[in-house]
Design an enzyme around this catalytic site. Structure first.
Site, PDB file in Angstrom:
ATOM      1  CD  GLU A  40      -2.943  -0.766  -0.075  1.00 16.08           C
ATOM      2  OE1 GLU A  40      -2.570  -0.007  -0.565  1.00 16.08           O
ATOM      3  OE2 GLU A  40      -3.661  -2.133  -0.695  1.00 16.08           O
ATOM      4  CB  CYS A 196     -19.254   5.692 -21.185  1.00 19.28           C
ATOM      5  SG  CYS A 196     -19.298   7.010 -20.218  1.00 19.28           S
ATOM      6  CB  CYS A 199     -20.324   1.337 -18.488  1.00 19.34           C
ATOM      7  SG  CYS A 199     -20.127   1.029 -16.622  1.00 19.34           S
TER       8      CYS A 199
END
Length: 210
Positions: A40, A196, A199
């Site tokens: 991380e 999109c 999507c």
DNA sequence: AATCCGGGGTA
DNA sequence: TACCCAGGATT
């Protein structure tokens, strides 16, 4: 009435099962808490692809907080250099030292304790709680902020997104859900030219590009 | 609230 | 060239 479970969480998890980046080394099931923390920190403002190229030797060299705390600072620096943000070498060394001296070498399990470690902020602390301890919350990074602000058509203001993200996070699959948001935002709901047209999510998204 | 850190990839 | 990337510390 829009149902975020049906319109967002479920299709996102389905997408993740089929298309997620399941080969990333720090996602392997036998990862230790310290390996998760190392990953991380390396992932802060750094692409997963870049970290994937150096993570295995990095984790092998510093398998425990004791190993990292004892390493010469130039030693860690050499491994961080190809990623940039070289001050993270100091994060790793100091953070490891704090885990040794304050917590007997065990990565803390409490949010307030995690964020007191050097180099560990809100995002990194939550990531450890999610991926190590299975806590049912979410961690907001640039990907999650972009994805949620677009899909739910709300302002990308940090605290609002954080509340929304925690509300969406499944109590039993928060790690998968977190990875699903990250991967989907990195591969479909990208910063520029989001996909999109392909999507799978359905809902109040105001972003519309072919 | 701003600014800085940073090499690598992409448009 | 300009912008972006699993943020956080410093001022």
């Amino acid at each position: 009435m829009f149902d975020p479970q049906r319109g967002f969480v479920d299709p996102l998890l389905s997408w993740y099962e089929q298309n997620g980046r399941h080969d990333l080394p720090w996602r392997e099931p036998d990862r230790t808490p310290f390996e998760v923390l190392l990953a991380e920190i390396m992932l802060q403002r750094t692409t997963a692809e870049a970290v994937a190229g150096v993570f295995r030797p990095f984790a092998a060299r510093y398998p425990t907080p004791a190993a990292a705390a004892a390493a010469p600072s130039d030693d860690i620096k050499g491994l961080v250099e190809p990623l940039g943000l070289v001050k993270r070498a100091a994060y790793v060394r100091q953070c490891a030292g704090q885990i040794l001296s304050r917590h007997a070498g065990d990565v803390p399990r409490e949010h307030s304790v995690l964020v007191d470690l050097h180099g560990v902020g809100e995002y990194t602390a939550r990531s450890v709680l999610i991926h190590v301890h299975g806590l049912g919350v979410a961690a907001v990074d640039t990907n999650v902020r972009r994805l949620l602000s677009r899909f739910f058509d709300v302002t990308p203001e940090q605290s609002q997104i954080a509340v929304l993200a925690d509300a969406l996070a499944p109590s039993t699959r928060s790690s998968d859900f977190q990875h699903a948001m990250l991967d989907f935002a990195a591969e479909v709901c990208t910063a520029d030219s989001p996909g999109c047209s392909s999507c799978p999510l359905r809902g109040p998204c105001a972003t519309a590009e072919e």
